[in-house]
Design an enzyme around this catalytic site. Sequence first.
Site, short mmCIF file in Angstrom:
data_model
loop_
_atom_site.label_atom_id
_atom_site.label_comp_id
_atom_site.label_asym_id
_atom_site.label_seq_id
_atom_site.Cartn_x
_atom_site.Cartn_y
_atom_site.Cartn_z
N ASN A 393 0.84 -1.20 0.00
CA ASN A 393 0.00 0.00 0.00
C ASN A 393 0.87 1.25 0.00
O ASN A 393 2.08 1.19 -0.23
CB ASN A 393 -0.94 -0.01 1.21
CG ASN A 393 -0.20 0.20 2.51
OD1 ASN A 393 0.90 -0.32 2.69
ND2 ASN A 393 -0.77 0.97 3.41
N CYS A 395 1.91 3.14 2.37
CA CYS A 395 2.92 3.25 3.43
C CYS A 395 3.68 1.94 3.63
O CYS A 395 4.41 1.80 4.61
CB CYS A 395 2.29 3.71 4.74
SG CYS A 395 1.67 5.41 4.67
N GLU A 397 3.06 -0.99 4.67
CA GLU A 397 2.87 -1.90 5.80
C GLU A 397 1.72 -2.87 5.59
O GLU A 397 1.54 -3.79 6.38
CB GLU A 397 2.63 -1.10 7.10
CG GLU A 397 1.18 -0.75 7.41
CD GLU A 397 0.64 0.43 6.59
OE1 GLU A 397 -0.49 0.86 6.84
OE2 GLU A 397 1.37 0.92 5.71
#
Length: 780
Positions: A393, A395, A397
């Site tokens: 995604n 970020c 994570e």
Amino acid sequence: MASAEATPQQQIDQLKVNAGWDMKSNIKAGLLHHEEMEKKATKTVTEYIEKFADVLEENVLRFLQDNAEMLELCIYMYEQLPAYKAVKSRGILSAKRFYDTYVLRTADGSCYESVSHCFMRIAAFCTVQVLTNSALKITILYLGRDKLFKDLPCSPTMDLFIYFFSPLSHQLVCCATPIMRSAGLRDANLASCFLINPDLSTEKSTTTALLQELTMLLSAKSGVGCNVTSFGVDEKCIQSCVGLINSQVEFFNDQNPRPVSVAAYMEVWHSQIQEFLAVKLPENPSRCASIYQGLCIPKLFFEKFIEDPGQNWYLFKPEKSGNLANLYGDEFRSEYERLVGIGCYADAIPIKSLMFLIINTIIKTGSPYIIYKEACNEHHWKNMEGCAIASANLCAEVIQYPGADVSTCNLANVCLPMCLVTVSNDSHSPLEKTYCGNVIESQAVSGVGFSMPILHAAVEVAVFLVNCAIAGGKCVTPGMERGQRERSMGIGVHGLADVFAEMGYSYLDERAARLDVEIFENMYFRAVKTSNNICRLGGGRPFEGWGESKLRHGFFHWQGWEDVNLSIPITEWEKLSRRCISSGVYNSQFIALMPTVGSSLLTGFSESYYPYFANISSKVSSKEEVMKPNMTFWNRVSKEDLDTVRFFSGDVALFPEPLKEKYSLFLSAFDYCAEKQLARARLRAPFVDQSQSHSFHLKEENVVSARFLKDLILSGYTLGLKTIMYYCKVKKQSTMSSFQCLRDQNKSEMTGNDQGVEPESYIKCTAAGGETSEACLHCQ
């Protein structure tokens, strides 16, 4: 003007000058801002209904109307508690954040939602969702919880409300931005981020994916992770594809108070990998400054680089790449070698040259993110043979496989410092009959402990909260609706550095390491257990795809990793395993460690699981720059040390020796060994079934050599981390601030070497050219 004669706003402005180091000024400025904004905020539930009825979801509005009297009493009692005062005493940045970003306001801006009513709205939304979902309702009522207000006569409905309102209003459980801002509103998207794997093989499929699906997702004001590896349209350049994405991001960010973005991921065997790495470089006249880049790197690349950096790495056009995109491990190696053997490759590049290009891009832009293909697939919740994950995604994570659908990030996080307690004689007594851990006493500070029972309670609430968001959020595309059937969640944390400091541990202390791992083991255990209880006790149907889940066979995420030391008795894990096999689990994924920038600004604690970023930093918005102090640190600074501490801008590494030792618990992420931080990420990784937004925090001298970054990347590979690098941030030697790795490259001093990288260049550090250091705040 004398302070007594100043207007409240002038007083706030005066206090803000010292807010970076004087906690009394910081807190007073925040209290004054709350006081001023409360003059324009809703005072009663009745007034709240009158002001916001037109934007509230019908069932939430009805709940507020039907229970207005009890809600009024509940809010009144909450506002008499120390917890309410604590929320308002988090400082000026927290106060600004509440009213600028999170609470509702009327269309004309004349009336705001009060902070208490903001928590009420979210809790009311969750209550309504639980009341319409018998599995969630039965499970919560079965598990039971002590009432926050013991003298308040509550119905089962209000018990459900308080179940959510208590941890939310105490900031024990924190919501992701979309939930905080939009829960309870009509047609609200509550997902933080999306993942797509579009077909970009033809002009028609590319425009359909990027101008329809992607556009709809960005219009929901959330971020997107997009796999662009399939792009190969009629010899068109990847620059045009990424440029199309970039232009949409810029369009949606025009006059948007909450910026969105896209992280475009590509596998390193793609024939246009070199062009892809160049799309964000500062010297590129068509630079795509508003997007982020990510690379999915297979084990084979690392193996070949280590074996012989001078050998060729072969690149393939997507249409002639066989099945590389869907393979990992030995099957990827076999397919790669087969394609090379029959001459299907489009180009070849010395593998050390490609590694240097990657490092050069990191140094100049702070990215690409790097995810390790084998780790992402081998440790996924189901067997991924034949349909490999190759992106994450925004970020980095959240690790999911969207296929032809849209995967979603449904997030919440736990404020870990709220689990700190004063140790008493009965601290080791469990709060319930089932396993919920004990209080772990500090071995360095007397009377301080970390309460695993509180952590268990927080994770349980977070599981229900995220499931409410999944059930009650609007699906903006049919693909998203299909993707949500997996009910993937990501529960994260913030304030871990504060927990260590309060317990007297430096971040890399062995005692901190043990507590770190125990926290995430207990979080994963409780999340799986709660999800199982929704099926076992509440009669909920397991998520779609349960039949393929490794948990279907009682296999936990940590069992796929080596050298795992458990703190929870193995008998408890075995009992949970049997229950999962028998009843199933409601959700496919559980733990994801996102950056949590937004939550940490509201609570005043450190971000995510990271060490402290700085003891004084600042946050810049479109309106102003506000100082962000490390409140845990400044509350410890003695009066006699204040002048020296201020002189060095709170940078402990620069303090003279007596003070450096005295405040050694407050070294920054830039002062700790980057490889040891990676090793710590590996210790907690078995209990993080999605991934960790692991950033490199480096000093200026670390990046004058490409070799240092090369070694870090290889270390992340050797440790088997899913996300080897989310972001690279560099601290300039001359200032207290830290910056991402945008660099001017000049005075090229080309020197030969045998370390597997291209000749090194002299790199001059500069501040990042107007970019934020995080991709998106919706995940946080």
